[in-house]
Design a protein around this motif. Structure first.
Motif, PDB file in Angstrom:
ATOM      1  N   LEU A 185       0.819  -1.209   0.000  1.00  0.00           N
ATOM      2  CA  LEU A 185       0.000   0.000   0.000  1.00  0.00           C
ATOM      3  C   LEU A 185       0.856   1.265   0.000  1.00  0.00           C
ATOM      4  O   LEU A 185       0.336   2.369  -0.100  1.00  0.00           O
ATOM      5  N   GLY A 186       2.176   1.094   0.106  1.00  0.00           N
ATOM      6  CA  GLY A 186       3.075   2.247   0.130  1.00  0.00           C
ATOM      7  C   GLY A 186       3.206   2.882   1.492  1.00  0.00           C
ATOM      8  O   GLY A 186       3.544   4.066   1.598  1.00  0.00           O
ATOM      9  N   VAL A 187       2.970   2.108   2.556  1.00  0.00           N
ATOM     10  CA  VAL A 187       3.037   2.630   3.919  1.00  0.00           C
ATOM     11  C   VAL A 187       4.296   2.099   4.592  1.00  0.00           C
ATOM     12  O   VAL A 187       4.522   0.884   4.625  1.00  0.00           O
ATOM     13  N   GLU A 188       5.087   3.014   5.136  1.00  0.00           N
ATOM     14  CA  GLU A 188       6.309   2.621   5.844  1.00  0.00           C
ATOM     15  C   GLU A 188       6.334   3.305   7.210  1.00  0.00           C
ATOM     16  O   GLU A 188       6.254   4.528   7.304  1.00  0.00           O
ATOM     17  N   MET A 189       6.430   2.516   8.256  1.00  0.00           N
ATOM     18  CA  MET A 189       6.425   3.034   9.624  1.00  0.00           C
ATOM     19  C   MET A 189       7.833   3.390  10.088  1.00  0.00           C
ATOM     20  O   MET A 189       8.816   2.761   9.683  1.00  0.00           O
ATOM     21  N   ASP A 190       7.905   4.371  10.976  1.00  0.00           N
ATOM     22  CA  ASP A 190       9.181   4.718  11.606  1.00  0.00           C
ATOM     23  C   ASP A 190       9.423   3.857  12.841  1.00  0.00           C
ATOM     24  O   ASP A 190      10.574   3.519  13.152  1.00  0.00           O
ATOM     25  N   VAL A 191       8.351   3.531  13.559  1.00  0.00           N
ATOM     26  CA  VAL A 191       8.462   2.810  14.828  1.00  0.00           C
ATOM     27  C   VAL A 191       7.401   1.721  14.904  1.00  0.00           C
ATOM     28  O   VAL A 191       6.232   1.959  14.593  1.00  0.00           O
ATOM     29  N   PHE A 192       7.827   0.519  15.310  1.00  0.00           N
ATOM     30  CA  PHE A 192       6.908  -0.546  15.701  1.00  0.00           C
ATOM     31  C   PHE A 192       7.105  -0.752  17.203  1.00  0.00           C
ATOM     32  O   PHE A 192       8.182  -1.142  17.635  1.00  0.00           O
ATOM     33  N   TYR A 193       6.060  -0.487  17.971  1.00  0.00           N
ATOM     34  CA  TYR A 193       6.171  -0.517  19.431  1.00  0.00           C
ATOM     35  C   TYR A 193       5.367  -1.699  19.967  1.00  0.00           C
ATOM     36  O   TYR A 193       4.181  -1.836  19.714  1.00  0.00           O
ATOM     37  N   SER A 194       6.024  -2.569  20.718  1.00  0.00           N
ATOM     38  CA  SER A 194       5.401  -3.795  21.214  1.00  0.00           C
ATOM     39  C   SER A 194       4.697  -3.574  22.549  1.00  0.00           C
ATOM     40  O   SER A 194       5.294  -3.090  23.520  1.00  0.00           O
ATOM     41  N   GLU A 195       3.413  -3.934  22.600  1.00  0.00           N
ATOM     42  CA  GLU A 195       2.680  -3.891  23.870  1.00  0.00           C
ATOM     43  C   GLU A 195       3.324  -4.824  24.893  1.00  0.00           C
ATOM     44  O   GLU A 195       3.391  -4.513  26.084  1.00  0.00           O
ATOM     45  N   LYS A 196       3.823  -5.954  24.427  1.00  0.00           N
ATOM     46  CA  LYS A 196       4.426  -6.943  25.333  1.00  0.00           C
ATOM     47  C   LYS A 196       5.599  -6.363  26.105  1.00  0.00           C
ATOM     48  O   LYS A 196       5.878  -6.772  27.242  1.00  0.00           O
ATOM     49  N   SER A 197       6.269  -5.364  25.501  1.00  0.00           N
ATOM     50  CA  SER A 197       7.430  -4.772  26.166  1.00  0.00           C
ATOM     51  C   SER A 197       7.042  -3.963  27.402  1.00  0.00           C
ATOM     52  O   SER A 197       7.914  -3.568  28.180  1.00  0.00           O
ATOM     53  N   LEU A 198       5.758  -3.737  27.587  1.00  0.00           N
ATOM     54  CA  LEU A 198       5.301  -2.985  28.762  1.00  0.00           C
ATOM     55  C   LEU A 198       5.160  -3.881  29.989  1.00  0.00           C
ATOM     56  O   LEU A 198       5.203  -3.409  31.122  1.00  0.00           O
ATOM     57  N   TYR A 199       4.978  -5.182  29.746  1.00  0.00           N
ATOM     58  CA  TYR A 199       4.724  -6.123  30.843  1.00  0.00           C
ATOM     59  C   TYR A 199       6.034  -6.627  31.445  1.00  0.00           C
ATOM     60  O   TYR A 199       6.984  -6.947  30.726  1.00  0.00           O
ATOM     61  N   GLY A 200       6.068  -6.660  32.762  1.00  0.00           N
ATOM     62  CA  GLY A 200       7.227  -7.202  33.455  1.00  0.00           C
ATOM     63  C   GLY A 200       8.457  -6.326  33.385  1.00  0.00           C
ATOM     64  O   GLY A 200       9.561  -6.764  33.724  1.00  0.00           O
ATOM     65  N   THR A 201       8.285  -5.083  32.922  1.00  0.00           N
ATOM     66  CA  THR A 201       9.428  -4.171  32.796  1.00  0.00           C
ATOM     67  C   THR A 201       9.283  -2.956  33.705  1.00  0.00           C
ATOM     68  O   THR A 201      10.158  -2.083  33.708  1.00  0.00           O
ATOM     69  N   GLY A 202       8.190  -2.905  34.428  1.00  0.00           N
ATOM     70  CA  GLY A 202       7.956  -1.784  35.332  1.00  0.00           C
ATOM     71  C   GLY A 202       7.349  -0.562  34.665  1.00  0.00           C
ATOM     72  O   GLY A 202       7.083   0.450  35.325  1.00  0.00           O
ATOM     73  N   LYS A 203       7.089  -0.647  33.344  1.00  0.00           N
ATOM     74  CA  LYS A 203       6.582   0.520  32.633  1.00  0.00           C
ATOM     75  C   LYS A 203       5.134   0.836  32.990  1.00  0.00           C
ATOM     76  O   LYS A 203       4.753   2.007  33.104  1.00  0.00           O
ATOM     77  N   ILE A 204       4.330  -0.191  33.169  1.00  0.00           N
ATOM     78  CA  ILE A 204       2.937   0.048  33.567  1.00  0.00           C
ATOM     79  C   ILE A 204       2.909   0.627  34.978  1.00  0.00           C
ATOM     80  O   ILE A 204       2.196   1.606  35.255  1.00  0.00           O
ATOM     81  N   GLU A 205       3.695   0.035  35.848  1.00  0.00           N
ATOM     82  CA  GLU A 205       3.747   0.516  37.231  1.00  0.00           C
ATOM     83  C   GLU A 205       4.218   1.973  37.298  1.00  0.00           C
ATOM     84  O   GLU A 205       3.692   2.778  38.071  1.00  0.00           O
ATOM     85  N   ALA A 206       5.201   2.325  36.460  1.00  0.00           N
ATOM     86  CA  ALA A 206       5.737   3.692  36.476  1.00  0.00           C
ATOM     87  C   ALA A 206       4.683   4.703  36.036  1.00  0.00           C
ATOM     88  O   ALA A 206       4.562   5.789  36.613  1.00  0.00           O
ATOM     89  N   ALA A 207       3.912   4.342  35.002  1.00  0.00           N
ATOM     90  CA  ALA A 207       2.873   5.255  34.518  1.00  0.00           C
ATOM     91  C   ALA A 207       1.798   5.474  35.579  1.00  0.00           C
ATOM     92  O   ALA A 207       1.362   6.609  35.832  1.00  0.00           O
ATOM     93  N   LEU A 208       1.383   4.385  36.225  1.00  0.00           N
ATOM     94  CA  LEU A 208       0.341   4.504  37.246  1.00  0.00           C
ATOM     95  C   LEU A 208       0.867   5.203  38.502  1.00  0.00           C
ATOM     96  O   LEU A 208       0.116   5.915  39.186  1.00  0.00           O
ATOM     97  N   GLU A 209       2.148   5.031  38.782  1.00  0.00           N
ATOM     98  CA  GLU A 209       2.735   5.724  39.928  1.00  0.00           C
ATOM     99  C   GLU A 209       2.756   7.235  39.672  1.00  0.00           C
ATOM    100  O   GLU A 209       2.553   8.036  40.591  1.00  0.00           O
ATOM    101  N   ASP A 210       2.981   7.614  38.410  1.00  0.00           N
ATOM    102  CA  ASP A 210       2.925   9.036  38.050  1.00  0.00           C
ATOM    103  C   ASP A 210       1.533   9.596  38.339  1.00  0.00           C
ATOM    104  O   ASP A 210       1.386  10.690  38.906  1.00  0.00           O
ATOM    105  N   LEU A 211       0.514   8.828  37.951  1.00  0.00           N
ATOM    106  CA  LEU A 211      -0.865   9.274  38.202  1.00  0.00           C
ATOM    107  C   LEU A 211      -1.191   9.248  39.686  1.00  0.00           C
ATOM    108  O   LEU A 211      -1.905  10.123  40.198  1.00  0.00           O
ATOM    109  N   ARG A 212      -0.661   8.251  40.394  1.00  0.00           N
ATOM    110  CA  ARG A 212      -0.908   8.164  41.837  1.00  0.00           C
ATOM    111  C   ARG A 212      -0.306   9.381  42.547  1.00  0.00           C
ATOM    112  O   ARG A 212      -0.903   9.945  43.472  1.00  0.00           O
ATOM    113  N   GLY A 213       0.867   9.794  42.086  1.00  0.00           N
ATOM    114  CA  GLY A 213       1.508  10.963  42.682  1.00  0.00           C
ATOM    115  C   GLY A 213       0.717  12.240  42.467  1.00  0.00           C
ATOM    116  O   GLY A 213       0.893  13.221  43.202  1.00  0.00           O
TER     117      GLY A 213
END
Length: 580
Positions: free
Chosen positions: A252-280
């Motif tokens: 289709l002529g579409v080329e992405m700059d970034v492919f970001y994996s949802e799986k990379s958010l699990y077990g890496t503390g990224k979800i916890e960090a985002a929610l901790e920001d909101l908790r603060g």
């Protein structure tokens, strides 16, 4: 070069002169003063709302402001006339030399004509497609892919620093279903009879994936319990599907700059960090939600959950981020993903979602507002459904996909250019009918043909000029005296060319790339109209008997092709040099 912007500067300067003379009070805010094409072309070349928007703060009648402004503008050599209409709108007629100068400006600037610095290099993330990696892209994804890609190109043309991003939804249960489906094809490759049950994916596209897995691991997984192969096949199948998706996007002529994996958010503390920001920020709490609307009391089981106080940022209700059993909701990784975008320093975010994600808009906007302290705007664009037709009948489902028509089905049938242009002939939030016969029809009713035919006609003019031995290079055309381009049809075409820079900025500001497709259709209409008049009036033809008479007219035609090429480039469509 932006003639509308130039005339607006002239209007603002005239208002400043009236302030200095005491005709207007000092310190008026002129930010809402506009200069636009009039609704009725018979009223003039441009119109300004200056008197209407300044009347109240100036404590004057709009008509009085308009009369004073008209007198001031009429004294400028660039303005042929300035007439007050209605309660105080001001219609302007420009000197022909200004319009003729537009053609020269287009040819001098070339492909960059209309390119804007409006974005001032602001970093903007456009996330689109983001389909589950469980199979080939379908026609609904096609529309989202085209819209997102064209929007990214439009924003780039308007001076933004754009990142194209695909969010791989590889963290949910649907990828386990994919792994089980591939396992069935793997067993099938070993000669076993299999049955696709429990929601597994029966599409033929998984047959080669199962065969390739057999080639890789032999019979290592045959007869083994799921616990021994699920994780490995999940990773293998996801990669195979992403390779398939990348190939579909490339078609289709579409080329992405970034492919970001949802799986990379699990077990890496990224979800916890985002929610901790909101908790603060005091936005995470333990509580019980009210039953959803329409739920009967006996269907509702109140339970304590971890909630995001999204109502403080414009949402209708607060949203759960952790279930009572301690597992994350679907919303939690989405919050973390957008937190990551904010942390990456983007000035603005755009998400392109399918129509079925309408209920997700307010909560995601609330999350980004909370995470960025309101500093990073999020615009969510929903793409409505596409209905496919062929021979007047609904197009049948794809056997390869099993359940839907694929992106590749559409592209293989009509080509990427036709697919992309037609997907942008409606606003993104309006339903779209895609008729395989009509999108290939050679008629004015087919926008993509009509625009491409205009470009092809210009190419034919240039070829015939070369056959006459005339030098019709851009350098030569730019140097032509264009004062002879004064027929109303020629000037109407030039006026449409002059609208291009203004259109780019308006479309980019509204995040609406379909406006480019609409504009190109109108521009082609003006060009074809002039061409057809030349059939009856030989003096209007682009090719005359000699080079001196022809080259100014060829310059106009060439300017049309420059703008069409730029517009098609934004849409991701290759301009046609000839029609067959």
């Amino acid at each position: 070069m932006n003639l509308f912007a130039d005339i607006r500067v002239l209007v603002i300067d005239a208002l400043a002169a009236l302030e200095a003379a005491g005709t207007l009070p000092a310190g008026l805010d002129t930010r809402n003063v506009t200069v636009e094409p009039p609704r009725d072309a018979a009223h003039g070349d441009m119109a300004t709302n200056a008197a209407m928007v300044l009347a109240k703060p100036a404590k004057m009648k709009p008509r009085d402001i308009a009369d004073a402004l008209a007198e001031k503008l009429a004294a400028d050599a660039r303005i042929t006339s300035a007439e007050v209409a209605g309660p105080g709108f001001l219609n302007l007629l420009l000197a022909p030399a200004l319009w003729q100068g537009v053609v020269t400006g287009v040819l001098k600037t070339g492909a960059d004509f209309g390119r804007s610095a409006m974005g001032q290099g602001q970093k903007i993330n456009v996330e689109y497609v983001s389909a589950n990696p469980t199979g080939p892209l379908h026609v609904g994804h096609t529309r989202g892919a085209v819209f997102g890609d064209a929007l990214a190109s439009l924003l780039d043309f308007a001076g933004y620093d754009v990142t194209r991003e695909y969010y791989i939804n590889d963290g949910g249960a649907q990828v386990d279903v994919l792994a089980r489906s591939v396992y069935l094809r793997y067993l099938e490759a070993h000669g076993q009879e299999v049955a696709f049950e429990d929601g597994t994916y029966p599409g033929d596209y998984l047959i080669p994936v199962g065969a390739a897995l057999k080639e890789k691991v032999g019979d290592a997984y045959v007869g083994k319990p799921e616990a021994e192969w699920l994780a490995d096949i999940r990773e293998y199948a996801t990669e195979a599907m992403m390779d398939l998706i990348r190939d579909d996007l490339a078609a289709l002529g579409v080329e992405m700059d970034v492919f970001y994996s949802e799986k990379s958010l699990y077990g890496t503390g990224k979800i916890e960090a985002a929610l901790e920001d909101l908790r603060g920020k005091g936005l995470i709490y333990e509580g019980v939600l009210e039953p959803p609307k329409g739920k009967k009391p006996e269907d509702w089981e109140p339970r304590e959950q971890t909630l995001f106080k999204s109502t403080e940022h414009g949402d209708d209700v607060d949203r759960p981020v952790m279930k009572s059993d301690g597992s994350w909701t679907y919303f939690a990784p989405d919050i973390a993903y957008h937190y990551d975008k904010v942390q990456r320093g983007f000035d603005a975010l755009i998400d392109v979602f399918g129509a079925d994600h309408g209920g997700y808009v307010k909560r995601m906007k609330a999350a980004v507002s909370a995470l960025s302290g309101g500093a990073v705007p999020l615009d969510i664009k929903l793409t409505q459904l596409v209905k496919l037709f062929k021979n007047g009948e609904p197009f049948k489902m794809s056997k390869r996909a099993g359940t839907f028509v694929t992106l590749r089905d559409v592209v293989d049938e009509v080509g990427p250019g036709v697919t992309r242009f037609h997907m942008l002939t409606r606003k993104n939030d309006a339903p779209l009918d895609f008729d395989f016969d009509k999108v290939l029809e050679q008629s004015r009713e087919n926008p993509v043909f009509y625009v491409q035919y205009a470009n092809a006609r210009v190419a034919s003019v240039l070829r015939k000029a070369a056959e006459q031995g005339w030098d019709a290079s851009d350098a030569v055309l730019t140097a032509q005296d264009l004062s002879g381009l004064e027929d109303p049809s020629e000037l109407a075409l030039i006026r449409k060319l002059a609208e291009w820079p203004r259109l780019v900025e308006a479309a980019a500001d509204a995040h609406e790339p379909h406006r480019v497709a609409f504009y190109l259709y109108d521009l082609a209409g003006e060009f074809h109209g002039l061409w057809n008049k030349g059939n009856d009036l030989p003096g209007l033809r682009f090719l005359q008997e000699d080079a001196a008479t022809s080259l100014p007219k060829i310059a106009l035609a060439r300017a049309v092709a420059v703008v069409i090429s730029a517009g098609l480039g934004i849409l991701g469509v290759e301009p046609a040099e000839e029609m067959r």
